[in-house]
Design a protein around this motif. Structure first.
Motif: not given
Length: 151
Positions: A16-20, A25-29
């Motif tokens: 869920r943190v990764a998805t957010f 923020w357009a960060l990688s998973p």
């Protein structure tokens, strides 16, 4: 609740943190998974190998994401006396840094907007679109200035 159930819940939360991080923020998973893991793990330090194993990332992609997170100051390297392994942990003020950078960028837009309004001639629909963006960002910046984050 079994240990495996808890581990599964932790992994779902990390995802869920990764998805957010991807969506907002357009960060990688992988970057989001690293942040999620380092926020919730106990003890708070993990080696690159432990991180890679937990989030199931290749060492190559993990290395570049760890370097990115270290460079921007969200995580730091930790050494344990007598242990040659490098460990990583999330900085205590990581989220303050994230938010402060966002606020600083809002303030920086003011200069860009001023230049845009001059280029647009100072009046008319083009100027009003730029002014609307500037006012919204200034409003948000001013709210944050009146209510600073506590670290």
């Amino acid at each position: 609740m079994s240990s495996q159930d808890n581990q599964d819940e932790v992994l779902r939360w990390i995802e869920r943190v990764a998805t957010f991080c991807v969506e907002e923020w357009a960060l990688s998973p992988i970057t989001g998974r690293i942040l999620g893991l380092l926020m919730i793990c106990d003890p708070p330090e993990r080696s690159a190998g432990q991180i890679a194993e937990t989030i199931q990332a290749s060492r190559a992609s993990l290395t570049s994401n760890m370097r990115f997170l270290t460079t921007i100051g969200l995580i730091r390297k930790v050494r344990v006396p007598g242990d040659r392994t490098t460990y990583y942990r999330i900085e205590d003020d990581a989220w303050h840094k994230v938010i402060q950078r966002k606020l600083d960028s809002l303030g920086a837009f003011g200069d860009v907007a001023d230049e845009g309004m001059q280029l647009a001639g100072g009046a008319g629909p083009r100027t009003e679109r730029i002014r609307a963006a500037q006012q919204a960002l200034t409003w948000l910046r001013d709210i944050a200035a009146r209510n600073p984050l506590k670290t």
